[in-house]
Design an enzyme around this catalytic site. Structure first.
Site, PDB file in Angstrom:
ATOM      1  N   ARG A  80     -13.236   3.867  12.094  1.00 36.85           N
ATOM      2  CA  ARG A  80     -12.513   4.651  13.103  1.00 36.85           C
ATOM      3  C   ARG A  80     -12.893   6.119  12.978  1.00 36.85           C
ATOM      4  O   ARG A  80     -13.042   6.641  11.873  1.00 36.85           O
ATOM      5  CB  ARG A  80     -11.006   4.535  12.913  1.00 36.85           C
ATOM      6  CG  ARG A  80     -10.378   3.351  13.583  1.00 36.85           C
ATOM      7  CD  ARG A  80      -8.869   3.381  13.471  1.00 36.85           C
ATOM      8  NE  ARG A  80      -8.445   3.242  12.097  1.00 36.85           N
ATOM      9  CZ  ARG A  80      -8.004   4.227  11.329  1.00 36.85           C
ATOM     10  NH1 ARG A  80      -7.893   5.449  11.804  1.00 36.85           N
ATOM     11  NH2 ARG A  80      -7.659   3.991  10.094  1.00 36.85           N
ATOM     12  N   TYR A 208     -17.052  -0.294  17.213  1.00 37.31           N
ATOM     13  CA  TYR A 208     -16.497  -0.707  15.928  1.00 37.31           C
ATOM     14  C   TYR A 208     -14.971  -0.751  15.897  1.00 37.31           C
ATOM     15  O   TYR A 208     -14.304   0.201  16.297  1.00 37.31           O
ATOM     16  CB  TYR A 208     -16.965   0.249  14.813  1.00 37.31           C
ATOM     17  CG  TYR A 208     -16.843  -0.413  13.459  1.00 37.31           C
ATOM     18  CD1 TYR A 208     -17.880  -1.192  12.961  1.00 37.31           C
ATOM     19  CD2 TYR A 208     -15.676  -0.327  12.712  1.00 37.31           C
ATOM     20  CE1 TYR A 208     -17.769  -1.849  11.753  1.00 37.31           C
ATOM     21  CE2 TYR A 208     -15.553  -0.973  11.498  1.00 37.31           C
ATOM     22  CZ  TYR A 208     -16.607  -1.735  11.019  1.00 37.31           C
ATOM     23  OH  TYR A 208     -16.486  -2.388   9.826  1.00 37.31           O
ATOM     24  N   GLY A 209     -14.437  -1.836  15.366  1.00 33.33           N
ATOM     25  CA  GLY A 209     -13.029  -1.950  14.966  1.00 33.33           C
ATOM     26  C   GLY A 209     -12.045  -1.292  15.907  1.00 33.33           C
ATOM     27  O   GLY A 209     -12.073  -1.483  17.123  1.00 33.33           O
ATOM     28  N   GLY A 210     -11.161  -0.515  15.294  1.00 34.15           N
ATOM     29  CA  GLY A 210     -10.063   0.099  16.043  1.00 34.15           C
ATOM     30  C   GLY A 210     -10.525   1.002  17.169  1.00 34.15           C
ATOM     31  O   GLY A 210      -9.762   1.282  18.095  1.00 34.15           O
ATOM     32  N   CYS A 261      -5.313   0.185   1.900  1.00 33.17           N
ATOM     33  CA  CYS A 261      -4.462   0.340   0.713  1.00 33.17           C
ATOM     34  C   CYS A 261      -3.801  -0.971   0.305  1.00 33.17           C
ATOM     35  O   CYS A 261      -2.834  -0.973  -0.455  1.00 33.17           O
ATOM     36  CB  CYS A 261      -3.402   1.412   0.939  1.00 33.17           C
ATOM     37  SG  CYS A 261      -4.096   3.061   1.057  1.00 33.17           S
ATOM     38  N   ASN A 265      -3.819  -7.803   1.217  1.00 31.46           N
ATOM     39  CA  ASN A 265      -3.635  -8.466  -0.078  1.00 31.46           C
ATOM     40  C   ASN A 265      -2.167  -8.786  -0.335  1.00 31.46           C
ATOM     41  O   ASN A 265      -1.831  -9.868  -0.815  1.00 31.46           O
ATOM     42  CB  ASN A 265      -4.174  -7.584  -1.210  1.00 31.46           C
ATOM     43  CG  ASN A 265      -5.689  -7.472  -1.173  1.00 31.46           C
ATOM     44  OD1 ASN A 265      -6.358  -8.271  -0.553  1.00 31.46           O
ATOM     45  ND2 ASN A 265      -6.216  -6.460  -1.840  1.00 31.46           N
ATOM     46  N   ASP A 284      -1.032  -6.257   9.480  1.00 35.46           N
ATOM     47  CA  ASP A 284      -1.407  -4.897   9.893  1.00 35.46           C
ATOM     48  C   ASP A 284      -0.415  -4.233  10.844  1.00 35.46           C
ATOM     49  O   ASP A 284      -0.175  -3.045  10.729  1.00 35.46           O
ATOM     50  CB  ASP A 284      -2.794  -4.931  10.558  1.00 35.46           C
ATOM     51  CG  ASP A 284      -3.410  -3.556  10.716  1.00 35.46           C
ATOM     52  OD1 ASP A 284      -3.293  -2.743   9.786  1.00 35.46           O
ATOM     53  OD2 ASP A 284      -4.005  -3.283  11.777  1.00 35.46           O
ATOM     54  N   ASN A 377     -16.498  -0.215   4.412  1.00 32.78           N
ATOM     55  CA  ASN A 377     -15.523  -0.618   5.443  1.00 32.78           C
ATOM     56  C   ASN A 377     -15.974  -1.898   6.147  1.00 32.78           C
ATOM     57  O   ASN A 377     -15.584  -2.169   7.283  1.00 32.78           O
ATOM     58  CB  ASN A 377     -15.324   0.519   6.454  1.00 32.78           C
ATOM     59  CG  ASN A 377     -14.125   0.296   7.357  1.00 32.78           C
ATOM     60  OD1 ASN A 377     -13.101  -0.234   6.931  1.00 32.78           O
ATOM     61  ND2 ASN A 377     -14.233   0.682   8.627  1.00 32.78           N
TER      62      ASN A 377
HETATM   63  O1  SAT Z   1      -8.612   0.647  12.913  1.00 38.62           O
HETATM   64  S1  SAT Z   1      -9.321  -0.490  12.392  1.00 38.62           S
HETATM   65  O2  SAT Z   1      -8.895  -1.664  13.113  1.00 38.62           O
HETATM   66  O3  SAT Z   1     -10.768  -0.288  12.501  1.00 38.62           O
HETATM   67  C1  SAT Z   1      -8.964  -0.733  10.762  1.00 38.62           C
HETATM   68  C2  SAT Z   1      -7.862   0.048  10.211  1.00 38.62           C
HETATM   69  O4  SAT Z   1      -7.973   1.256  10.099  1.00 38.62           O
HETATM   70  O5  SAT Z   1      -6.840  -0.547   9.857  1.00 38.62           O
HETATM   71 MN    MN Z   2      -4.509  -0.980   9.854  1.00 38.18          MN
END
Ligand code: SAT
Ligand code: MN
Length: 619
Positions: A80, A208-210, A261, A265, A284, A377
């Site tokens: 991100r 990518y991702g977020g 963080c 897990n 998440d 990442n």
């Molecule tokens: O924002 S993402 O989905 O790329 C991953 C994150 O920061 O939790």
């Molecule tokens: Mn997150």
């Protein structure tokens, strides 16, 4: 240009709002082709074939990782980009001092033109998705338009995608509009713009991702947080976990830790203590409503995980390892010569990749190589249903009842293993003043402590002072408010090793929290709140390499005098918009620090012991 909806439901429903929006975007972005996605397995099969043929996907070893793929993103597009993420509301003060703001007019002149002809030569995918269980009153619809088939494949795992969302939408105009184009992938022309007033997102220049899966952080957190404030609920960066204890009680907790963080897990931990069972509901994002009986009820709006691969192993997270062995998308991991994914930490016994491994950028890893083979990442995308610990709560339309909220940061020093806030309001203060060290989930330096209130710094779509006020207003609406805790799995000894073993042993901390919730565990009062009583915390049979109860729970008044000053400095950036009660809480902390200093002026507590725990990415 051909308008070729493949989804019968669109024709049947004739949603004019969706139709008009699709046509408007197509007129600007000029794709060669438009596909409205239905979410079917035939559809995704076709896309996968296409992506394997053009190199977007690399098929992994089909017998060891059936139906799984590797994707390598552009090396400048690996996390991100918070500095390129904007809240575009009319008034700057509504975005607040912790967000980047761009006026809607500026976005129109600076960002909108980048979409002009952006999809020429490409296919435009229209992806309807539902956040939340299909029959939940709390579920919300969004539609992402994207020119990235990789994004489509991820959304199919991460959300309930396709016809199910169109059926829910019906003829309504009530959906979040996300427009995404890869553009030229240049960070110079990368913007992620959120328009809370029109429930719209524009994202260009990243795959990518977020940044690109707009259903996730952009919709389910930044825009949803604004809707939640307006409608009296909470959209939070939290995992949701249910723990059944040896007494047979199931207690649900939600926990906010910053990206990288250890939310994943903790959400699927295998407890080290006998008699405990963990049920994963979310890893998440958590949407919480004030439910019947005055309790918070939480749903996970997502259907899949976008988890950090590096550091994940059979030792740190066996459930995640078992979840990703089929139907998974891996992004920026390394790949061994036999076509299996590889990342740092996957095999604690063999820290080096097998000879001939190809790194995340497609280069062979030589024997002298020191830089990581997988990007720090690197991610896996996999359905939540594949996680062995997934619980029925994932599909529960009314959500699960939340009895405890955990805030947590990554702090090498100062923050004890766990403490409990003395009231809901104090808990809001604890969340509002959270500090955590930065991780590879966002671009920029890692390991730098920063204020990250409730782990929402990058995800709150409005002025954070109003967000704190909103939290404070939720408290009195709850006849059964959750207890609020703060944890820190990352405290280090002087020699720099972790004091707490983490992972499955975190159940000991959960055990104390659950027993506190049920009024059963003893506590000791400190200037921060309640910590476990010396004899009330289960350290039986735990190998801590010489570290002791004091090392874990020591609260140094001198250090917290500095922290309290830093809290005030941070809170002051919000000016008069900050709720007074948070300033009062800060003053109360200062008073407690002074009392602690007066009652125990010297000597200072012994320095934390040596500890022995190996380093790990998250715990
Ligand atoms: O924002 S993402 O989905 O790329 C991953 C994150 O920061 O939790
Ligand atoms: Mn997150």
């Amino acid at each position: 240009m051909r308008f070729a909806p493949r989804c019968d439901a669109v024709n049947q429903l004739q949603n004019q709002f969706l139709d008009q929006w699709i046509q408007a975007i197509a007129t600007i972005a000029t794709p060669d082709n438009i596909v409205v996605c239905d979410g079917s397995s035939e559809e995704i099969g076709g896309l996968e074939k296409k992506m394997v043929a053009d190199g977007t996907f690399i098929a992994l070893n089909g017998s060891r990782y059936p139906h799984s793929f590797l994707h390598r993103s552009h090396p400048s597009d690996v996390a991100r980009t918070e500095q390129l993420t904007f809240i575009c509301c009319e008034k700057k003060e509504d975005a607040g001092p912790t967000n980047n703001w761009m006026s809607p007019a500026e976005a129109k002149s600076r960002v909108w033109p980048l979409f002009s002809k952006a999809m020429a030569g490409r296919t435009m995918y229209v992806v309807p998705y539902l956040m939340g269980p299909a029959d939940s009153p709390y579920a919300r619809v969004g539609v992402e338009i994207t020119d990235s088939p990789y994004v489509v494949a991820n959304l199919r795992v991460m959300t309930r995608m396709g016809d199910v969302a169109l059926r829910r939408l019906g003829n309504s105009s009530n959906f979040v509009k996300g427009l995404h184009s890869l553009g030229d992938l240049s960070p110079e022309r990368r913007f992620i713009c959120h328009f809370p007033e029109t429930r719209t997102v524009w994202s260009i220049g990243s795959g990518y991702g977020g940044n690109a899966l707009l259903a996730k952080k952009c919709h389910a957190l930044r825009l949803a947080s604004v809707e939640a404030k307006d409608e009296g609920w909470l959209a939070e960066h939290m995992l949701i976990v249910g723990i059944t204890d040896p007494k047979g009680r199931t207690t649900y907790l939600a926990a906010a830790f910053p990206s990288g963080c250890g939310k994943t897990n903790l959400a699927m931990m295998i407890p080290s203590l006998p008699g405990y069972k963990v049920e994963t509901v979310g890893d998440d994002i958590c949407w919480m409503h004030v439910g019947e009986g005055g309790r918070l009820r939480a749903i996970n709006p997502e259907a899949g995980m976008f988890g950090i691969a590096v550091g994940t192993s059979m030792k740190t997270n066996p459930n995640a390892m078992r979840a990703v062995v089929n139907d998974a998308i891996f992004t920026n991991v390394a790949v061994t010569p036999d076509g299996t994914p590889w990342w740092e930490g996957i095999d604690p016994v063999h820290p080096r990749p097998p000879p001939g491994t190809i790194d995340w950028r497609g280069r062979v890893v030589g024997p002298d190589r020191t830089e990581p083979a997988a990007h720090p990442n690197a991610r896996y995308t996999v359905s939540m249903r594949q996680c062995p610990s997934v619980g029925a709560g994932l599909e529960q339309p009314s959500g699960v009842p939340i009895s405890g909220i955990i805030f947590g940061g990554r702090r090498a020093k100062r923050a004890p293993l766990v403490f409990e806030a003395t009231s809901f309001t104090h808990g809001v203060y604890v969340g509002a003043t959270m500090v955590s060290e930065t991780t590879a989930a966002a671009t920029g330096a890692t390991g730098v402590p920063r204020h990250d209130p409730m782990a929402m710094l990058p995800f709150c779509g409005y002025n954070m002072a109003d967000y704190f006020r909103h939290w404070l207003e939720i408290g009195p609406k709850l006849s059964h408010p959750p207890k609020i805790f703060h944890v820190n799995w990352f405290r280090q000894s002087k020699s720099g090793s972790f004091l707490w073993p983490g992972f499955g042993e975190n159940i000991r901390v959960m055990q104390w929290m659950i027993d506190r919730i049920h009024g059963e565990a003893d506590a000791r009062s400190t200037l921060l709140g309640h910590v476990p009583a010396r004899n009330g915390f289960n350290l039986d049979g735990l190998a801590m390499g010489g570290a002791s109860y004091d090392d874990l729970f020591d609260v140094d008044p001198d250090a917290w005098a500095e922290e309290a000053d830093a809290h005030l400095k941070f809170l002051r950036i919000f000016g008069s918009r900050l709720p007074d009660v948070l300033v009062e809480e800060q003053a109360a902390l200062v008073r407690r620090v002074a009392e602690a200093r007066a009652s125990a002026p010297a000597p200072k507590s012994s320095p934390p012991g040596s500890g022995s725990t190996a380093r790990a990415n998250s715990r």
